[in-house]
Write a protein that holds these residues in place. Sequence first.
Motif: not given
Length: 377
Positions: A67-69, A142-152, A218-226
Amino acid sequence: MPGEDPSSTQLNFDTTSFPELQNDLYLRAARGEKTERAPVWCMRQAGRYLPEFRAIRVEHDFFRVCRTPALATEVTIQPLRRYAGLLDAAIIFSDILVVPQAMGMQVEMVPGKGPHFPEPLRDPQDMSRLVDLEEGFSVDKELDYVYRAITNTRHALQGQVPLLGFAGAPWTLMAYMIEGGGSKTFALAKTWLFKHPEAAHELLTRIADVVAAYLVGQIRAGAQALQLFESWAGELGPADFARFSLPYLSRIAAFVKQQAPEVPLTVFAKGAHYALEQLAVSPFDVISLDWTIDPRDARRRVDEACAGLSKKVVLQGNLDPTLLFGSPDVIRSRTEEMCRAFGPAHIANLGHGMMPTHDPEHLRVFLESVHSASKKS
């Protein structure tokens, strides 16, 4: 970042200016393009086998790391730092059970035991304790912390390799939510399938819709594959996999592909080698294999299933993770054997994830062996 507290570092959540990708080998392979060598990465390559990860866990609870990016970013990058130039992808550090948490369930990570649900779903009436997906529920919130970790992490990687996102598949998550943790028999979860099939389908649909939205986020946050993990697929027989797993895997994949057709999508249905043909004609680009199937046989069956279709399914895998407990010579010879069995077009990986007691240097031998085998082929 030795000597620093990763949670105190400056974060970058800008999704508009990611660094240019320097190594796109994994992405090209996952799209079925010809590559100069087989790309390689490992499931659970960030985690407990690394002393640098254990050092972080001394001070931080498992889910706090998730939960901590800044912490998730640091842990994601640790193997890239240790195995510089040997890995062709990073996978965001998180856990498949963040989805049940987002749906309103409490999940704890108990040392020496693994995930634990203090209040599992014991009968269909217990589904009333889950959040109402129609009443203001937001996957993104609810899962914004994962998105923020991905972007970072995308910024912190500085374009070294692509960043993979992932999620757990509906049957696997349902099994955890009902069993309350891992299980040897999955009797409670499978009882739902056979005694309460309508409720089971309702729960699976709810989970699938959350997972699909989560992956697109996750894709919007920056994930390039899933990658979608159906870790307990092998607990189902062929007919029940076709009834309670495959439709939801396909539902998720179709939704993600509709939103982001260019993003490679992998399915790992551990133990479900009987369903290779069905998975091959589903919307997934890559099928990840466990170690219980011969890659030659898998390649033949997948190609036959796709004959006449305008798609090329890529295979990923599949070294038995316990081989990393062997000597370096054994690891080298078995890795080369695996690469020969797959042929030139595949993504090298283990047949499941890294284990806590693996020697990190034995993973290095595996990675180097894949590079060496690719040069020989």
